[in-house]
Design a protein around this motif. Structure first.
Motif, PDB file in Angstrom:
ATOM      1  N   MET A   1      12.664  13.173  36.150  1.00  0.00           N
ATOM      2  CA  MET A   1      11.522  13.369  37.016  1.00  0.00           C
ATOM      3  C   MET A   1      11.396  12.142  37.911  1.00  0.00           C
ATOM      4  N   THR A   2      11.041  12.383  39.137  1.00  0.00           N
ATOM      5  CA  THR A   2      10.916  11.312  40.114  1.00  0.00           C
ATOM      6  C   THR A   2       9.484  11.270  40.654  1.00  0.00           C
ATOM      7  N   PRO A   3       9.133  10.199  41.370  1.00  0.00           N
ATOM      8  CA  PRO A   3       7.811  10.156  42.012  1.00  0.00           C
ATOM      9  C   PRO A   3       7.581  11.331  42.970  1.00  0.00           C
ATOM     10  N   LEU A   4       8.631  11.809  43.634  1.00  0.00           N
ATOM     11  CA  LEU A   4       8.496  12.981  44.505  1.00  0.00           C
ATOM     12  C   LEU A   4       8.094  14.202  43.668  1.00  0.00           C
ATOM     13  N   ASP A   5       8.665  14.352  42.488  1.00  0.00           N
ATOM     14  CA  ASP A   5       8.303  15.467  41.612  1.00  0.00           C
ATOM     15  C   ASP A   5       6.833  15.385  41.211  1.00  0.00           C
ATOM     16  N   VAL A   6       6.334  14.177  40.990  1.00  0.00           N
ATOM     17  CA  VAL A   6       4.918  13.996  40.649  1.00  0.00           C
ATOM     18  C   VAL A   6       4.044  14.527  41.784  1.00  0.00           C
ATOM     19  N   ARG A   7       4.398  14.196  43.011  1.00  0.00           N
ATOM     20  CA  ARG A   7       3.623  14.685  44.156  1.00  0.00           C
ATOM     21  C   ARG A   7       3.670  16.209  44.232  1.00  0.00           C
ATOM     22  N   ARG A   8       4.827  16.775  43.942  1.00  0.00           N
ATOM     23  CA  ARG A   8       4.949  18.239  43.958  1.00  0.00           C
ATOM     24  C   ARG A   8       4.084  18.870  42.857  1.00  0.00           C
TER      25      ARG A   8
END
Length: 154
Positions: A1-8
């Motif tokens: 999981m990445t920070p972009l996934d958190v935003r999604r």
């Protein structure tokens, strides 16, 4: 999981009674737990978390997780995929990942009792109710089922 996934994940919105599963505000905790994501190409379709991160804290406090041979699994599927008959395959993929990468042989999960859709998927995957517990909140009392897969054959 990445920070972009958190935003999604923070943008996911579930309809009606399922709105309680919106991740806004807790997606960062999921990320910090070491969760893994499931993607179809570049599209985030869900996530899995394991072990303590998959448990309901109140259940831990109430000692609702006595089995020592189970890996706890938690999951979330993209709102636009829910209710379309894909939950069982999604759960089975997460379980296969945990068997391969985490050497899990038996699983445990916790589900809100009124989530009949998820409960049905978990039963189809071989989970059975081991026990239940309730969490009393000012606005409601939430009943949870702790479900486990059978003990593996020796």
């Amino acid at each position: 999981m990445t920070p972009l996934d958190v935003r999604r994940l923070n943008r996911w919105r579930y309809p009606g009674a399922y709105a309680r599963y919106d991740l806004e505000g807790i997606a960062q905790e999921i990320y910090q737990s070491g969760a893994v994501v499931a993607c179809f190409g570049p599209i985030l379709i869900g996530y899995f978390c394991f072990d303590e991160a998959a448990r309901v804290p109140a259940g831990t406090h109430l000692m609702a997780y006595p089995e020592t041979d189970c890996l706890d699994i938690g999951l979330g599927m993209a709102p636009w995929l829910c209710g379309r008959g894909r939950g069982l395959a999604f759960l089975q993929r997460g379980m296969a990942y945990a068997r391969d990468r985490l050497h899990a042989r038996r699983f445990r999960l916790t589900v809100i009792a009124e989530n009949r859709r998820a409960f049905s998927v978990y039963q189809q995957a071989g989970f059975a109710i081991a026990r239940s517990f309730s969490v009393v909140q000012p606005e409601e009392t939430i009943q949870f089922y702790v479900m486990c897969t059978p003990e593996p054959h020796k």
